[in-house]
Design a protein around this motif. Structure first.
Motif, short mmCIF file in Angstrom:
data_model
loop_
_atom_site.label_atom_id
_atom_site.label_comp_id
_atom_site.label_asym_id
_atom_site.label_seq_id
_atom_site.Cartn_x
_atom_site.Cartn_y
_atom_site.Cartn_z
N TYR A 138 66.08 60.39 -0.91
CA TYR A 138 65.05 60.32 0.16
C TYR A 138 63.77 59.49 -0.26
N MET A 184 64.58 55.91 -0.02
CA MET A 184 64.74 55.41 1.27
C MET A 184 63.44 55.29 1.51
N HIS A 233 61.73 51.56 2.78
CA HIS A 233 60.97 51.35 4.08
C HIS A 233 59.78 50.68 4.26
N PRO A 275 64.20 58.12 7.57
CA PRO A 275 65.58 58.44 7.16
C PRO A 275 66.57 58.10 8.63
N TYR A 329 67.37 54.21 9.09
CA TYR A 329 68.66 53.78 8.25
C TYR A 329 69.99 54.01 8.98
#
Length: 65
Positions: free
Chosen positions: A16, A19, A23, A60, A63
């Motif tokens: 997480y 990610m 981002h 999340p 994605y």
């Protein structure tokens, strides 16, 4: 059994964090650094407000669109 549950949570939180970093930064060097120090990076993002206003769930989901 308790040990396995905590290791799965540790893995999920690490992914997480990666990610979140990708981002915001899109930089492989920052991604590697956050992979090494991901608990600190996750705390940093929480304290600075990078995950406020629903971004904790929007990142999340971006994605998988």
């Amino acid at each position: 059994m308790k040990r396995r549950d905590s290791s799965i949570l540790y893995l999920v939180l690490g992914i997480y964090t990666l990610m979140i970093n990708w981002h915001y930064n899109h930089n492989i060097i920052y991604l590697l650094l956050s992979y090494i120090f991901w608990p600190l990076y996750l705390i940093y993002e929480l304290l600075t407000g990078g995950l406020s206003h629903g971004m904790w769930k929007e990142i999340p989901l971006s994605y998988f669109k």
